[in-house]
Write a protein that holds these residues in place. Sequence first.
Motif, PDB file in Angstrom:
ATOM      1  N   PRO A  39     -11.331  -1.164 -13.056  1.00  0.00           N
ATOM      2  CA  PRO A  39     -12.468  -2.139 -13.385  1.00  0.00           C
ATOM      3  C   PRO A  39     -11.943  -3.141 -14.512  1.00  0.00           C
ATOM      4  N   GLY A  40     -12.177  -4.391 -14.105  1.00  0.00           N
ATOM      5  CA  GLY A  40     -11.791  -5.558 -14.876  1.00  0.00           C
ATOM      6  C   GLY A  40     -10.788  -6.253 -14.468  1.00  0.00           C
ATOM      7  N   SER A  41     -10.190  -5.816 -13.297  1.00  0.00           N
ATOM      8  CA  SER A  41      -9.028  -6.463 -12.737  1.00  0.00           C
ATOM      9  C   SER A  41      -9.548  -7.472 -12.092  1.00  0.00           C
ATOM     10  N   ASN A  42      -8.789  -8.432 -12.287  1.00  0.00           N
ATOM     11  CA  ASN A  42      -9.130  -9.918 -11.622  1.00  0.00           C
ATOM     12  C   ASN A  42      -8.875  -9.652  -9.858  1.00  0.00           C
ATOM     13  N   PRO A  43     -10.182  -9.733  -9.217  1.00  0.00           N
ATOM     14  CA  PRO A  43      -9.883  -9.662  -7.602  1.00  0.00           C
ATOM     15  C   PRO A  43      -9.219 -10.870  -7.213  1.00  0.00           C
ATOM     16  N   GLN A  44      -8.918 -11.976  -7.732  1.00  0.00           N
ATOM     17  CA  GLN A  44      -8.257 -13.293  -7.251  1.00  0.00           C
ATOM     18  C   GLN A  44      -6.865 -12.996  -7.218  1.00  0.00           C
ATOM     19  N   LEU A  45      -6.394 -12.138  -7.948  1.00  0.00           N
ATOM     20  CA  LEU A  45      -4.817 -11.955  -7.956  1.00  0.00           C
ATOM     21  C   LEU A  45      -4.261 -11.230  -6.748  1.00  0.00           C
ATOM     22  N   PRO A  46      -3.239 -11.642  -6.334  1.00  0.00           N
ATOM     23  CA  PRO A  46      -2.617 -11.190  -5.011  1.00  0.00           C
ATOM     24  C   PRO A  46      -1.782  -9.885  -5.062  1.00  0.00           C
ATOM     25  N   PHE A  47      -2.360  -8.988  -5.746  1.00  0.00           N
ATOM     26  CA  PHE A  47      -1.537  -7.795  -5.916  1.00  0.00           C
ATOM     27  C   PHE A  47      -2.785  -6.708  -6.443  1.00  0.00           C
ATOM     28  N   SER A  48      -2.408  -5.227  -6.117  1.00  0.00           N
ATOM     29  CA  SER A  48      -3.285  -4.159  -6.611  1.00  0.00           C
ATOM     30  C   SER A  48      -2.503  -3.827  -8.038  1.00  0.00           C
ATOM     31  N   ASP A  49      -3.345  -3.032  -8.759  1.00  0.00           N
ATOM     32  CA  ASP A  49      -2.727  -2.622  -9.719  1.00  0.00           C
ATOM     33  C   ASP A  49      -1.820  -1.313  -9.527  1.00  0.00           C
ATOM     34  N   ALA A  50      -2.135  -0.672  -8.637  1.00  0.00           N
ATOM     35  CA  ALA A  50      -1.032   0.147  -8.035  1.00  0.00           C
ATOM     36  C   ALA A  50      -1.488   0.510  -6.366  1.00  0.00           C
ATOM     37  N   ILE A  51      -0.571   1.092  -5.634  1.00  0.00           N
ATOM     38  CA  ILE A  51      -0.715   1.791  -4.513  1.00  0.00           C
ATOM     39  C   ILE A  51      -0.411   3.180  -4.519  1.00  0.00           C
ATOM     40  N   THR A  56       2.537   9.800  -4.263  1.00  0.00           N
ATOM     41  CA  THR A  56       3.376   8.701  -4.921  1.00  0.00           C
ATOM     42  C   THR A  56       2.486   7.650  -5.408  1.00  0.00           C
ATOM     43  N   LEU A  57       2.554   7.196  -6.383  1.00  0.00           N
ATOM     44  CA  LEU A  57       1.838   6.023  -7.107  1.00  0.00           C
ATOM     45  C   LEU A  57       2.780   5.040  -7.622  1.00  0.00           C
ATOM     46  N   TYR A  58       2.987   3.675  -7.064  1.00  0.00           N
ATOM     47  CA  TYR A  58       3.647   2.730  -7.326  1.00  0.00           C
ATOM     48  C   TYR A  58       2.803   1.851  -8.229  1.00  0.00           C
ATOM     49  N   LEU A  59       3.059   1.808  -9.432  1.00  0.00           N
ATOM     50  CA  LEU A  59       2.295   1.016 -10.283  1.00  0.00           C
ATOM     51  C   LEU A  59       3.010  -0.443 -10.237  1.00  0.00           C
ATOM     52  N   ALA A  60       2.019  -1.525 -10.348  1.00  0.00           N
ATOM     53  CA  ALA A  60       2.629  -2.907 -10.494  1.00  0.00           C
ATOM     54  C   ALA A  60       2.893  -3.211 -11.921  1.00  0.00           C
ATOM     55  N   GLY A  61       3.851  -4.127 -11.975  1.00  0.00           N
ATOM     56  CA  GLY A  61       4.338  -4.408 -13.393  1.00  0.00           C
ATOM     57  C   GLY A  61       3.156  -4.883 -14.030  1.00  0.00           C
ATOM     58  N   ARG A  62       3.178  -4.420 -15.271  1.00  0.00           N
ATOM     59  CA  ARG A  62       2.128  -5.289 -16.280  1.00  0.00           C
ATOM     60  C   ARG A  62       2.313  -5.340 -17.577  1.00  0.00           C
ATOM     61  N   ILE A  63       1.823  -6.268 -18.203  1.00  0.00           N
ATOM     62  CA  ILE A  63       2.096  -6.779 -19.816  1.00  0.00           C
ATOM     63  C   ILE A  63       0.797  -6.293 -20.512  1.00  0.00           C
ATOM     64  N   GLY A  64       0.847  -5.978 -21.669  1.00  0.00           N
ATOM     65  CA  GLY A  64      -0.303  -5.622 -22.593  1.00  0.00           C
ATOM     66  C   GLY A  64      -1.230  -6.997 -23.081  1.00  0.00           C
ATOM     67  N   ILE A  65      -1.941  -7.114 -22.082  1.00  0.00           N
ATOM     68  CA  ILE A  65      -3.003  -8.156 -22.421  1.00  0.00           C
ATOM     69  C   ILE A  65      -4.188  -7.823 -23.237  1.00  0.00           C
ATOM     70  N   ASP A  66      -4.641  -8.563 -24.212  1.00  0.00           N
ATOM     71  CA  ASP A  66      -5.867  -8.515 -24.988  1.00  0.00           C
ATOM     72  C   ASP A  66      -6.757  -9.005 -24.229  1.00  0.00           C
TER      73      ASP A  66
END
Length: 158
Positions: A39-51, A56-66
Amino acid sequence: MNRRIVTTFVVLTLAGLFIVFGAFSRSSANPQRKGVHLPGSNPQLPFSDAILSGDTLYLAGRIGIDPKTGQAPADADAEVRLLLDGVKATLAAEGMTMDDLVYVQISATDLTLFDKFNAAYRTYFTSKDLPARQFVGVASLLRGGHFELQSIAVRHRQ
């Protein structure tokens, strides 16, 4: 001579039938694949939070964003907490925990923050068997981040 030909033909025919039957009776070799979107993910971004593929869960790279500013906090401690809380939330979306992580890769813009990162990182696990990990230095990260983390988790079977 005819007996050998007939026997060879029968054996080859049976072998062919076993091969054909086996080829059609196998289940799909590719496990089902499912995108994970928090929830709150930007649907415009060209990737998933994970697959999720099988267990097996492959988590996308993420940074700690406020979430209020859309930027990484200037304070590295706050960024690490936001980052690890995001990883934890992604895992929880698929019924996993931090202890399901098997591999973690961290990119850092300042390698002197290694000990600071480790101090917070260690508190997110209950298992003594921490995931395999890589910690590498990079020149810069998006949105002013100090850290980017990508990882792989495998669901533990009980």
